[in-house]
Design a protein around this motif. Structure first.
Motif, PDB file in Angstrom:
ATOM      1  N   THR A  88       8.006  30.944 -67.260  1.00  0.00           N
ATOM      2  CA  THR A  88       8.408  31.984 -66.309  1.00  0.00           C
ATOM      3  C   THR A  88       9.168  31.407 -65.120  1.00  0.00           C
ATOM      4  O   THR A  88       9.528  32.142 -64.201  1.00  0.00           O
ATOM      5  CB  THR A  88       7.168  32.736 -65.798  1.00  0.00           C
ATOM      6  OG1 THR A  88       6.302  31.818 -65.107  1.00  0.00           O
ATOM      7  CG2 THR A  88       6.402  33.378 -66.953  1.00  0.00           C
ATOM      8  N   VAL A 127      12.125  29.918 -62.779  1.00  0.00           N
ATOM      9  CA  VAL A 127      13.560  30.156 -62.594  1.00  0.00           C
ATOM     10  C   VAL A 127      14.145  28.851 -62.084  1.00  0.00           C
ATOM     11  O   VAL A 127      13.837  28.417 -60.973  1.00  0.00           O
ATOM     12  CB  VAL A 127      13.822  31.309 -61.603  1.00  0.00           C
ATOM     13  CG1 VAL A 127      15.321  31.485 -61.380  1.00  0.00           C
ATOM     14  CG2 VAL A 127      13.202  32.594 -62.126  1.00  0.00           C
ATOM     15  N   ARG A 128      14.997  28.226 -62.883  1.00  0.00           N
ATOM     16  CA  ARG A 128      15.422  26.856 -62.569  1.00  0.00           C
ATOM     17  C   ARG A 128      16.789  26.575 -63.183  1.00  0.00           C
ATOM     18  O   ARG A 128      17.082  27.032 -64.286  1.00  0.00           O
ATOM     19  CB  ARG A 128      14.381  25.894 -63.144  1.00  0.00           C
ATOM     20  CG  ARG A 128      14.598  24.428 -62.874  1.00  0.00           C
ATOM     21  CD  ARG A 128      13.758  23.938 -61.743  1.00  0.00           C
ATOM     22  NE  ARG A 128      13.738  22.485 -61.730  1.00  0.00           N
ATOM     23  CZ  ARG A 128      12.746  21.750 -62.198  1.00  0.00           C
ATOM     24  NH1 ARG A 128      11.689  22.323 -62.719  1.00  0.00           N
ATOM     25  NH2 ARG A 128      12.798  20.430 -62.129  1.00  0.00           N
ATOM     26  N   GLY A 141      14.236  32.075 -67.709  1.00  0.00           N
ATOM     27  CA  GLY A 141      14.609  31.758 -66.329  1.00  0.00           C
ATOM     28  C   GLY A 141      15.342  30.436 -66.187  1.00  0.00           C
ATOM     29  O   GLY A 141      15.835  30.117 -65.101  1.00  0.00           O
ATOM     30  N   SER A 181      18.418  27.984 -66.575  1.00  0.00           N
ATOM     31  CA  SER A 181      19.873  27.978 -66.748  1.00  0.00           C
ATOM     32  C   SER A 181      20.345  26.532 -66.858  1.00  0.00           C
ATOM     33  O   SER A 181      19.703  25.619 -66.325  1.00  0.00           O
ATOM     34  CB  SER A 181      20.566  28.656 -65.562  1.00  0.00           C
ATOM     35  OG  SER A 181      20.161  30.006 -65.439  1.00  0.00           O
ATOM     36  N   THR A 219       8.347  22.200 -66.110  1.00  0.00           N
ATOM     37  CA  THR A 219       9.528  22.909 -66.602  1.00  0.00           C
ATOM     38  C   THR A 219      10.501  21.943 -67.271  1.00  0.00           C
ATOM     39  O   THR A 219      11.098  22.253 -68.305  1.00  0.00           O
ATOM     40  CB  THR A 219      10.217  23.664 -65.457  1.00  0.00           C
ATOM     41  OG1 THR A 219       9.245  24.452 -64.754  1.00  0.00           O
ATOM     42  CG2 THR A 219      11.293  24.589 -65.982  1.00  0.00           C
TER      43      THR A 219
END
Length: 303
Positions: free
Chosen positions: A92, A94-95, A123, A125, A284
């Protein structure tokens, strides 16, 4: 702070909350004698009895009541500091990750990685950085998060991992004379005009060395910096280039090109990934490496 045992903060928080050595010990999963010793140390450190006997019970001193809220807040913050991060699920997050990817992989592997991440971690990119960063300590300086391709020795602290070992094949357009041959011999291979891929402009390489051992020599019609430009040239004119057999398959099929085994003992190509220790335990980043590993393994199993 040299003489202060910070474990005493946890003990003091339990003692002031329970007003009991036995209950405080049970709360911290230790023994009553150990908690009694902690209370003695706290009394000496704070120069106050903290808890005093009132019949069969212990009651806090005014100093203990004054400390209770602050000690609890400090203990809570300390527990939070060493607890697993609350943003624990990397799926989840966002990076944006900066990647340096070998040219061929940017057109074949990266589309698969994007499709995979859209499902596994939407999330995340990706930002592909130019390959000229390979001449700088880009991972060490934080310019790159992950490098994927032919990994050369770099800074000693850098982590690296082999993903797949690739076989090189010859590539021509369908109406090239070699596409019509059942077997491509070293002689026929050497007689064809070649396109060489080299970011550094080098026309000579392992293929030339292999041909030289057989007393053969090829003509290099052009040297180009990327596989993509080489393959488009192959599609438009009668030249030969080499490409990775499996990882290049998607682009080769899209361009309608033909492949054949190179009739020489050409070294295989090792594809790997590299990253800096600052990202080694990042959850992540670990997910990104896991998905990269998964896609490369699938490509290696493809026929």
């Amino acid at each position: 702070m040299d003489y202060i045992d910070l474990n005493l903060i946890e003990a003091l928080d339990a003692l002031l909350a329970e007003n009991s050595v036995t209950k405080a010990a049970a709360r911290l999963h230790t023994s009553a004698p150990a908690m009694s010793r902690a209370l003695s140390r706290l009394r000496r450190a704070l120069d106050d009895p903290l808890l005093v006997r009132a019949g069969r019970d212990l009651v806090p001193t005014p100093r203990a009541l004054e400390l209770r809220a602050e000690v609890h807040a400090v203990a809570t913050r300390a527990r939070a500091l060493f607890a697993p991060p609350s943003t624990a699920d990397p799926r989840t997050a966002v990076r944006m990750f900066d990647l340096q990817v070998t040219d061929m992989l940017s057109t074949t592997f990266i589309p698969s990685l994007i499709d995979d991440l859209r499902v596994q971690a939407p999330g995340i990119s990706l930002r592909l950085r130019p390959e000229n960063l390979e001449d700088t300590p880009a991972l060490r300086e934080g310019l790159l998060d992950l490098e994927i391709g032919s990994i050369r020795p770099g800074d000693p602290e850098i982590h690296s991992e082999t993903l797949v070992t690739e076989t090189l094949v010859g590539v021509v357009r369908p109406d090239h004379p070699l596409a019509k041959k059942k077997t491509v011999t070293p002689q026929r291979f050497a007689e064809a005009d070649h396109i060489v891929v080299s970011r550094r402009g080098r026309a000579h390489g392992p293929i030339d060395e292999g041909l030289a051992e057989l007393g053969l020599h090829r003509r290099v019609a052009a040297v180009v910096p990327t596989f993509a430009s080489a393959l488009f040239m192959v599609r438009e004119t009668d030249v030969v280039c080499v490409a990775p057999a499996r990882l290049g398959r998607r682009m080769l099929d899209a361009l309608g090109l033909r492949t054949f085994p190179i009739p020489l003992a050409v070294p295989s190509v090792t594809i790997g990934m590299a990253w800096h220790p600052r990202n080694h335990h990042d959850r992540t980043h670990r997910l990104l490496r896991e998905r990269t590993r998964h896609i490369m393994a699938a490509a290696a199993e493809a026929k």
